[in-house]
Design a protein around this motif. Structure first.
Motif, PDB file in Angstrom:
ATOM      1  N   LYS A 339       0.872  -1.337  -0.014  1.00  0.00           N
ATOM      2  CA  LYS A 339      -0.043  -0.198  -0.057  1.00  0.00           C
ATOM      3  C   LYS A 339       0.843   1.158   0.069  1.00  0.00           C
ATOM      4  CE  LYS A 339      -4.029  -1.995   2.182  1.00  0.00           C
ATOM      5  NZ  LYS A 339      -5.064  -1.787   3.341  1.00  0.00           N
ATOM      6  N   PHE A 340       1.952   1.071   0.649  1.00  0.00           N
ATOM      7  CA  PHE A 340       2.922   2.234   0.716  1.00  0.00           C
ATOM      8  C   PHE A 340       4.289   1.860   0.772  1.00  0.00           C
ATOM      9  CE2 PHE A 340       5.234   5.879   2.268  1.00  0.00           C
ATOM     10  CZ  PHE A 340       5.037   6.813   1.575  1.00  0.00           C
ATOM     11  N   PRO A 341       4.824   1.339  -0.385  1.00  0.00           N
ATOM     12  CA  PRO A 341       6.227   0.703  -0.274  1.00  0.00           C
ATOM     13  C   PRO A 341       7.227   1.668   0.227  1.00  0.00           C
ATOM     14  CG  PRO A 341       5.186   0.233  -2.369  1.00  0.00           C
ATOM     15  CD  PRO A 341       4.249   1.274  -1.658  1.00  0.00           C
ATOM     16  N   VAL A 342       8.005   1.025   0.996  1.00  0.00           N
ATOM     17  CA  VAL A 342       9.198   1.928   1.713  1.00  0.00           C
ATOM     18  C   VAL A 342      10.567   1.382   1.553  1.00  0.00           C
ATOM     19  CG1 VAL A 342       7.641   3.206   2.994  1.00  0.00           C
ATOM     20  CG2 VAL A 342       8.818   1.146   4.152  1.00  0.00           C
ATOM     21  N   VAL A 343      10.482   0.016   1.359  1.00  0.00           N
ATOM     22  CA  VAL A 343      12.051  -0.735   1.023  1.00  0.00           C
ATOM     23  C   VAL A 343      11.658  -1.660   0.146  1.00  0.00           C
ATOM     24  CG1 VAL A 343      12.713  -0.655   3.310  1.00  0.00           C
ATOM     25  CG2 VAL A 343      11.186  -2.273   2.718  1.00  0.00           C
ATOM     26  N   ARG A 344      12.803  -2.146  -0.522  1.00  0.00           N
ATOM     27  CA  ARG A 344      12.876  -3.268  -1.563  1.00  0.00           C
ATOM     28  C   ARG A 344      13.415  -4.407  -0.996  1.00  0.00           C
ATOM     29  NH1 ARG A 344      17.510  -2.987  -5.919  1.00  0.00           N
ATOM     30  NH2 ARG A 344      16.999  -0.955  -5.592  1.00  0.00           N
ATOM     31  N   ILE A 345      12.557  -5.377  -0.499  1.00  0.00           N
ATOM     32  CA  ILE A 345      12.981  -6.369  -0.177  1.00  0.00           C
ATOM     33  C   ILE A 345      12.802  -7.714  -0.700  1.00  0.00           C
ATOM     34  CG2 ILE A 345      12.732  -5.495   2.262  1.00  0.00           C
ATOM     35  CD1 ILE A 345      10.091  -7.115   2.349  1.00  0.00           C
ATOM     36  N   ASP A 346      11.973  -7.442  -1.749  1.00  0.00           N
ATOM     37  CA  ASP A 346      11.869  -8.625  -2.944  1.00  0.00           C
ATOM     38  C   ASP A 346      12.765  -8.358  -4.226  1.00  0.00           C
ATOM     39  OD1 ASP A 346       9.060  -9.902  -1.992  1.00  0.00           O
ATOM     40  OD2 ASP A 346       8.896  -7.756  -1.655  1.00  0.00           O
ATOM     41  N   GLN A 347      13.843  -9.381  -4.508  1.00  0.00           N
ATOM     42  CA  GLN A 347      14.686  -9.055  -5.121  1.00  0.00           C
ATOM     43  C   GLN A 347      14.916 -10.052  -6.580  1.00  0.00           C
ATOM     44  OE1 GLN A 347      16.809  -6.597  -4.269  1.00  0.00           O
ATOM     45  NE2 GLN A 347      16.304  -6.428  -2.178  1.00  0.00           N
ATOM     46  N   ILE A 348      15.328  -9.441  -7.524  1.00  0.00           N
ATOM     47  CA  ILE A 348      15.977 -10.205  -8.604  1.00  0.00           C
ATOM     48  C   ILE A 348      17.315  -9.725  -8.844  1.00  0.00           C
ATOM     49  CG2 ILE A 348      15.551 -10.707 -11.203  1.00  0.00           C
ATOM     50  CD1 ILE A 348      12.688  -9.804 -10.729  1.00  0.00           C
ATOM     51  N   LEU A 349      18.013 -10.865  -8.501  1.00  0.00           N
ATOM     52  CA  LEU A 349      19.566 -10.874  -8.693  1.00  0.00           C
ATOM     53  C   LEU A 349      20.381 -11.620  -9.733  1.00  0.00           C
ATOM     54  CD1 LEU A 349      20.294 -10.671  -4.739  1.00  0.00           C
ATOM     55  CD2 LEU A 349      20.012  -8.898  -6.198  1.00  0.00           C
ATOM     56  N   VAL A 350      21.148 -11.318 -10.224  1.00  0.00           N
ATOM     57  CA  VAL A 350      21.716 -12.137 -11.548  1.00  0.00           C
ATOM     58  C   VAL A 350      23.351 -12.191 -11.573  1.00  0.00           C
ATOM     59  CG1 VAL A 350      19.670 -11.461 -13.017  1.00  0.00           C
ATOM     60  CG2 VAL A 350      21.767 -10.185 -13.065  1.00  0.00           C
ATOM     61  N   SER A 366      -1.731  -9.528  -1.911  1.00  0.00           N
ATOM     62  CA  SER A 366      -0.759  -9.837  -0.824  1.00  0.00           C
ATOM     63  C   SER A 366      -0.146  -8.308  -0.613  1.00  0.00           C
ATOM     64  CB  SER A 366       0.632 -10.372  -1.770  1.00  0.00           C
ATOM     65  OG  SER A 366       1.908 -10.311  -1.002  1.00  0.00           O
ATOM     66  N   ASP A 367       0.692  -8.509   0.910  1.00  0.00           N
ATOM     67  CA  ASP A 367       1.286  -7.145   1.163  1.00  0.00           C
ATOM     68  C   ASP A 367       2.458  -6.949   0.492  1.00  0.00           C
ATOM     69  OD1 ASP A 367       2.423  -9.401   2.520  1.00  0.00           O
ATOM     70  OD2 ASP A 367       2.761  -8.387   4.246  1.00  0.00           O
ATOM     71  N   HIS A 368       2.833  -7.478  -0.460  1.00  0.00           N
ATOM     72  CA  HIS A 368       4.069  -7.244  -1.189  1.00  0.00           C
ATOM     73  C   HIS A 368       3.615  -7.044  -2.754  1.00  0.00           C
ATOM     74  CE1 HIS A 368       7.450  -9.237   1.326  1.00  0.00           C
ATOM     75  NE2 HIS A 368       6.090  -9.533   2.249  1.00  0.00           N
ATOM     76  N   LEU A 369       4.346  -6.261  -3.409  1.00  0.00           N
ATOM     77  CA  LEU A 369       4.364  -6.105  -4.866  1.00  0.00           C
ATOM     78  C   LEU A 369       5.060  -7.129  -5.577  1.00  0.00           C
ATOM     79  CD1 LEU A 369       4.746  -2.209  -5.350  1.00  0.00           C
ATOM     80  CD2 LEU A 369       2.580  -3.573  -5.332  1.00  0.00           C
ATOM     81  N   PRO A 370       4.581  -7.684  -6.661  1.00  0.00           N
ATOM     82  CA  PRO A 370       5.483  -8.399  -7.362  1.00  0.00           C
ATOM     83  C   PRO A 370       6.460  -7.444  -8.327  1.00  0.00           C
ATOM     84  CG  PRO A 370       2.895  -8.570  -7.873  1.00  0.00           C
ATOM     85  CD  PRO A 370       3.393  -7.436  -7.407  1.00  0.00           C
ATOM     86  N   VAL A 371       7.746  -8.087  -8.322  1.00  0.00           N
ATOM     87  CA  VAL A 371       8.739  -7.602  -9.300  1.00  0.00           C
ATOM     88  C   VAL A 371       9.168  -8.493 -10.361  1.00  0.00           C
ATOM     89  CG1 VAL A 371       9.572  -6.485  -7.233  1.00  0.00           C
ATOM     90  CG2 VAL A 371      10.472  -8.780  -7.685  1.00  0.00           C
ATOM     91  N   ALA A 372       9.590  -7.807 -11.486  1.00  0.00           N
ATOM     92  CA  ALA A 372       9.871  -8.296 -12.667  1.00  0.00           C
ATOM     93  C   ALA A 372      11.131  -7.901 -13.181  1.00  0.00           C
ATOM     94  CB  ALA A 372       8.634  -8.613 -13.640  1.00  0.00           C
ATOM     95  N   ALA A 373      11.852  -8.677 -14.251  1.00  0.00           N
ATOM     96  CA  ALA A 373      12.979  -8.075 -15.051  1.00  0.00           C
ATOM     97  C   ALA A 373      12.988  -8.730 -16.338  1.00  0.00           C
ATOM     98  CB  ALA A 373      14.060  -8.215 -13.999  1.00  0.00           C
ATOM     99  N   GLY A 374      13.440  -8.134 -17.248  1.00  0.00           N
ATOM    100  CA  GLY A 374      14.047  -8.823 -18.463  1.00  0.00           C
ATOM    101  C   GLY A 374      15.274  -8.932 -18.701  1.00  0.00           C
TER     102      GLY A 374
END
Length: 377
Positions: A339-350, A366-374
């Motif tokens: 609802k009001f994101p303040v930290v990035r704790i969901d990660q995509i690392l490569v 969910s209380d998290h936002l989904p994250v994506a990457a190309g």
């Protein structure tokens, strides 16, 4: 210039101001009644600004504001030196490090109100440090096109609408989708909702991976194992029945890709323990060891790590993998709370592949936002 000469000069400037001011009325109009017809007031204002700008008193005002500005800059510059011995204070500061930049405009407003030249000058330190740390995140670094789109989402154990979440994720267009925090009750809903878009999937405990491409060599990853100085903090009753990490190989047109999915232990702020991260830190060390042993040169880690990459607890992982958001995102990519994101704790690392773009998907139940990457080869 002697003291008497400076005094004489000031008197001359004051006299000039008085002469200029005489060319205007109290309403700001000249004798013809038109605004700005006489330039005397403007000249007087400029001379007054120049005169006051060099007053020594401006540099003596606001010593507290100047000291706070310097402390803020040093805090951000030397954040890695803040000890964790008391309440994990260092990790707590690093978790919210970008937000310390909000103190800069507050201190600037105070410096301007106090007309403190020293405080304004001192603010150059935190400004330069913050820009050095996070300035690169202010621009859009994404590029169109990618070989593979990956996504990750902590779907939330308390998610009231797992079916809707599954529909939204299936419509995201991701080729590889990782889920964390799946309950036994909701697992069937996700498997049913994602089956059409993703013919291949694996679930290990509370984490799973859905893919449009074949999977192989799937196995759980024991991130609860004893590793390093935190080994003696492992709870005696920790079992593998509730697995929180997996490793699999995705068969792509460019070759095999090792994909890890992980959900590290929670972090909590409590009055008694401070920033409690024992379980998470133990998981992070074990995961870092597993990635270090990975033979495939192309690796993607998807998951809820319950921490930011600025946190020293992830130094081992960060030294092996790069953040897709930092390399190819637009902005900070905050993912929690939804609802009001303040930290990035969901990660995509490569590792071994190139991030071309990174973004957050729309909120689900969910209380998290989904994250994506190309990513590209």
């Amino acid at each position: 210039m002697t003291g008497s000469e400076r005094g004489q000069t000031m008197k001359q400037v004051d006299a000039a101001d008085a002469v200029d001011a005489a060319g205007t009325t109290e309403t700001g109009r000249d004798g013809s009644g038109r605004w700005g017809a006489g330039s005397g007031a403007w000249h007087a204002g400029i001379r007054r600004a120049i005169r006051t700008g060099f007053r020594p008193g401006l540099w003596k005002r606001g010593p507290v504001l100047a000291a706070l500005a310097l402390l803020l800059g040093l805090l951000m510059l030397l954040h890695a030196k803040i000890p964790n011995r008391v309440g994990n204070l260092g990790s707590l500061v690093e978790t919210f490090l970008p937000w310390f930049g909000l103190f800069i405009p507050v201190l600037l407003a105070g410096a301007l109100l106090r007309r403190s030249a020293s405080a304004v000058a001192a603010l150059l330190l935190p400004v330069m440090v913050w820009l050095n740390l996070f300035g690169g995140l202010l621009s859009d670094k994404s590029h169109p096109g990618s070989d593979l789109t990956v996504a990750s989402h902590n779907v939330g154990a308390d998610n009231p609408d797992p079916a809707g979440t599954a529909r939204d994720l299936a419509a995201s267009g991701a080729d590889v989708l990782a889920l964390q925090e799946m309950t036994e009750q909701a697992r069937g809903t996700y498997e049913k909702g994602l089956a059409k878009a993703y013919p291949y999937h694996t679930v290990q405990g509370t984490v799973g991976l859905w893919s449009k491409l074949p999977l192989s060599d799937t196995q759980p990853v024991d991130i609860q194992q004893d590793v390093g100085p935190l080994a003696d903090t492992k709870p005696a009753d920790v079992k593998m029945t509730d697995n929180r990490a997996l490793r699999t190989t995705v068969a792509t047109d460019q070759g095999p890709l090792a994909v890890y999915v992980a959900h590290l232990g929670s972090a909590r702020v409590t009055p008694r323990t401070g920033f409690w991260t024992d379980s998470r830190d133990r998981n992070a060390q074990a995961l870092g060891k597993a990635i270090a042993a990975e033979q495939n040169e192309r690796v993607v880690l998807l998951g809820d790590l319950n921490g930011t990459m600025d946190d020293r607890a992830f130094a081992d992982i960060a030294s092996q993998l790069r953040s897709a958001q930092d390399a190819a995102g637009d902005g900070f990519g905050f993912s929690w709370p939804a609802k009001f994101p303040v930290v990035r704790i969901d990660q995509i690392l490569v590792r071994g592949v190139k991030p071309e773009s990174a973004w957050s998907l729309p909120a689900t139940g969910s209380d998290h936002l989904p994250v994506a990457a190309g990513i590209n080869w």
